[in-house]
Design a protein around this motif. Structure first.
Motif, PDB file in Angstrom:
ATOM      1  N   VAL A   1       0.850  -1.187   0.000  1.00 40.51           N
ATOM      2  CA  VAL A   1       0.000   0.000   0.000  1.00 40.51           C
ATOM      3  C   VAL A   1       0.888   1.240   0.000  1.00 40.51           C
ATOM      4  O   VAL A   1       1.697   1.437   0.908  1.00 40.51           O
ATOM      5  N   HIS A   2       0.750   2.073  -1.024  1.00 41.39           N
ATOM      6  CA  HIS A   2       1.579   3.270  -1.144  1.00 41.39           C
ATOM      7  C   HIS A   2       0.710   4.525  -1.101  1.00 41.39           C
ATOM      8  O   HIS A   2      -0.406   4.548  -1.621  1.00 41.39           O
ATOM      9  N   SER A   3       1.229   5.561  -0.486  1.00 40.02           N
ATOM     10  CA  SER A   3       0.482   6.804  -0.310  1.00 40.02           C
ATOM     11  C   SER A   3       0.431   7.611  -1.607  1.00 40.02           C
ATOM     12  O   SER A   3       1.375   7.616  -2.397  1.00 40.02           O
ATOM     13  N   LEU A   4      -0.708   8.315  -1.787  1.00 36.20           N
ATOM     14  CA  LEU A   4      -0.847   9.230  -2.917  1.00 36.20           C
ATOM     15  C   LEU A   4      -0.871  10.672  -2.456  1.00 36.20           C
ATOM     16  O   LEU A   4      -0.145  11.507  -2.978  1.00 36.20           O
ATOM     17  N   ALA A   5      -1.730  10.979  -1.455  1.00 32.64           N
ATOM     18  CA  ALA A   5      -1.884  12.374  -1.062  1.00 32.64           C
ATOM     19  C   ALA A   5      -2.569  12.503   0.297  1.00 32.64           C
ATOM     20  O   ALA A   5      -3.373  11.660   0.694  1.00 32.64           O
TER      21      ALA A   5
ATOM     22  N   PRO B   1       5.995   5.236   2.413  1.00 30.46           N
ATOM     23  CA  PRO B   1       6.412   5.501   1.026  1.00 30.46           C
ATOM     24  C   PRO B   1       5.280   5.947   0.104  1.00 30.46           C
ATOM     25  O   PRO B   1       4.147   5.470   0.197  1.00 30.46           O
ATOM     26  N   LEU B   2       5.617   6.871  -0.783  1.00 28.88           N
ATOM     27  CA  LEU B   2       4.696   7.329  -1.820  1.00 28.88           C
ATOM     28  C   LEU B   2       4.720   6.374  -3.018  1.00 28.88           C
ATOM     29  O   LEU B   2       5.756   5.765  -3.324  1.00 28.88           O
ATOM     30  N   HIS B   3       3.593   6.271  -3.685  1.00 27.24           N
ATOM     31  CA  HIS B   3       3.515   5.537  -4.939  1.00 27.24           C
ATOM     32  C   HIS B   3       4.416   6.242  -5.964  1.00 27.24           C
ATOM     33  O   HIS B   3       4.605   7.456  -5.901  1.00 27.24           O
ATOM     34  N   LYS B   4       4.967   5.503  -6.897  1.00 29.43           N
ATOM     35  CA  LYS B   4       5.855   6.105  -7.894  1.00 29.43           C
ATOM     36  C   LYS B   4       5.178   7.246  -8.648  1.00 29.43           C
ATOM     37  O   LYS B   4       5.784   8.286  -8.911  1.00 29.43           O
TER      38      LYS B   4
ATOM     39  N   SER C   1      12.616  11.274   3.765  1.00 28.51           N
ATOM     40  CA  SER C   1      13.229   9.967   3.551  1.00 28.51           C
ATOM     41  C   SER C   1      12.214   8.843   3.721  1.00 28.51           C
ATOM     42  O   SER C   1      12.277   7.834   3.037  1.00 28.51           O
ATOM     43  N   SER C   2      11.250   9.031   4.623  1.00 35.95           N
ATOM     44  CA  SER C   2      10.242   7.987   4.851  1.00 35.95           C
ATOM     45  C   SER C   2       9.248   7.908   3.696  1.00 35.95           C
ATOM     46  O   SER C   2       8.569   6.891   3.524  1.00 35.95           O
ATOM     47  N   GLN C   3       9.154   8.971   2.882  1.00 34.24           N
ATOM     48  CA  GLN C   3       8.227   8.973   1.748  1.00 34.24           C
ATOM     49  C   GLN C   3       8.848   8.421   0.477  1.00 34.24           C
ATOM     50  O   GLN C   3       8.135   8.095  -0.470  1.00 34.24           O
ATOM     51  N   GLU C   4      10.165   8.305   0.455  1.00 39.15           N
ATOM     52  CA  GLU C   4      10.852   7.787  -0.724  1.00 39.15           C
ATOM     53  C   GLU C   4      10.686   6.276  -0.776  1.00 39.15           C
ATOM     54  O   GLU C   4      10.905   5.570   0.209  1.00 39.15           O
TER      55      GLU C   4
END
Length: 331
Positions: A112-116, A308-311, A326-329
């Motif tokens: 599961v990756h974050s968008l916004a 982490p954010l989605h690509k 760094s935690s969002q990369e």
């Protein structure tokens, strides 16, 4: 008709059918995606309905259907397994889930990756004015509705009341917001916990036919060390006048509601979804659907995200000039 002509006609028909079926040529096949939202009367459902409708209309060859859900934790599990493509999950549940620290659940939800960032979700602890309950500690032995089982509301309630030493001393009831509002009015419960953006429709519902009171939560939280134990929570003020009869500021705690996508969602789709919703027109549309969306701003796109954010999201927010932590990369 000659046998040769019959064969040629049949071959032509097959070629035409293949052309229609091929996503790369002719008429492209639609990508059908699912957005896991929330319970009736909750802010998640307003957001998921609105985003699903707008993306289906504005992104070519994409159709997004809205799914009802118990809320944050169920959304996390659905998106992680691929049963849903998009969802809304609280930052706390994202962080704990990624690290295998959800209550009674050591599984690590890493798909599961974050968008916004969408909005801050404060806790509302509602009682009737004539209940005699004036402080959180007085809920010992009381009937408290905390949201549906598997919801982010229920998970946050368990964290909060456990920190205060009250969780095992209350009679906890797992029911949704709308049902809880009715039950409070009928005095079947003593308090209802709502974890959603304000103003919230279920609390408006409760206040329409009853004199209600919102309990302040911060003082007890500080005394119990709640913020140290749960660093993704922050303090927030629910302003006087937000709800009928509540003419005083209420000090509460809040988590951040995060729009997420499964890592299986294509980068281009995630990027296009953000580009549409965070356009001037998209933001105006969201604000027209729910007041909670007024907090959505491009400059705060990655606010409150500790996973982490989605690509597609990383690409979008970098283009908007935001610096990723760094935690969002994505490692």
């Amino acid at each position: 008709m000659s046998r040769l002509k019959s064969i040629l006609l049949s071959a032509g028909c097959l070629a035409f059918v293949a052309l229609l079926a091929s996503p790369g040529d002719g008429l492209a096949a639609k990508s059908r995606l699912a957005f896991s939202g929330g319970p009736d009367g909750g802010t998640f459902q307003y957001f998921s309905n609105a985003i699903s409708s707008r993306l289906s209309k504005n992104i070519p060859d994409v159709e997004v259907s809205n799914m009802a859900s118990a809320g944050s934790v169920e959304n996390l599990r659905r998106v992680n397994s691929g049963d849903a493509d998009f969802g809304i999950v609280y930052a706390g549940d994202l962080f704990l889930g990624a690290n295998g620290k959800l209550t009674n659940d050591t599984k690590k939800y890493t798909n599961v990756h974050s968008l916004a960032y969408l909005y801050g979700a404060p806790a509302h602890l509602v009682v009737l004015e004539d209940s005699g309950i004036k402080a959180v500690k007085e809920l010992e032995g009381k009937r408290v509705a905390v949201g549906a089982a598997g919801s982010g509301a229920a998970a946050s309630a368990q964290r909060y009341f456990t920190s205060l030493g009250l969780w095992d001393k209350m009679n906890v009831e797992y029911i949704g917001y709308s049902e809880a509002a009715s039950s409070l009015g009928d005095k079947k419960i003593d308090a209802m916990w709502v974890f959603a953006g304000f103003p919230n429709s279920s609390i408006i519902q409760a206040a329409a036919s009853n004199k209600i009171k919102l309990l302040s939560l911060v003082e007890a939280a500080k005394a119990a060390g709640f913020f140290q134990e749960n660093p993704y929570y922050t303090e927030v003020t629910i302003p006087a006048g937000t709800y009928s009869g509540v003419d005083y500021d209420v000090q509460s705690v809040q988590d951040s509601a995060i729009w997420v996508a499964g890592k299986h969602v294509k980068e281009g789709v995630a990027y296009a979804a953000l580009k549409d919703i965070f356009s001037d027109e998209g933001l105006a549309y969201m604000a027209s659907v729910t007041k909670a969306a007024r907090s959505m701003k491009v400059k705060d796109g990655n606010y409150g995200i500790v996973t982490p954010l989605h690509k597609g999201a990383a690409k979008f927010w970098k283009e908007k000039g935001l610096t990723l932590t760094s935690s969002q990369e994505l490692k």
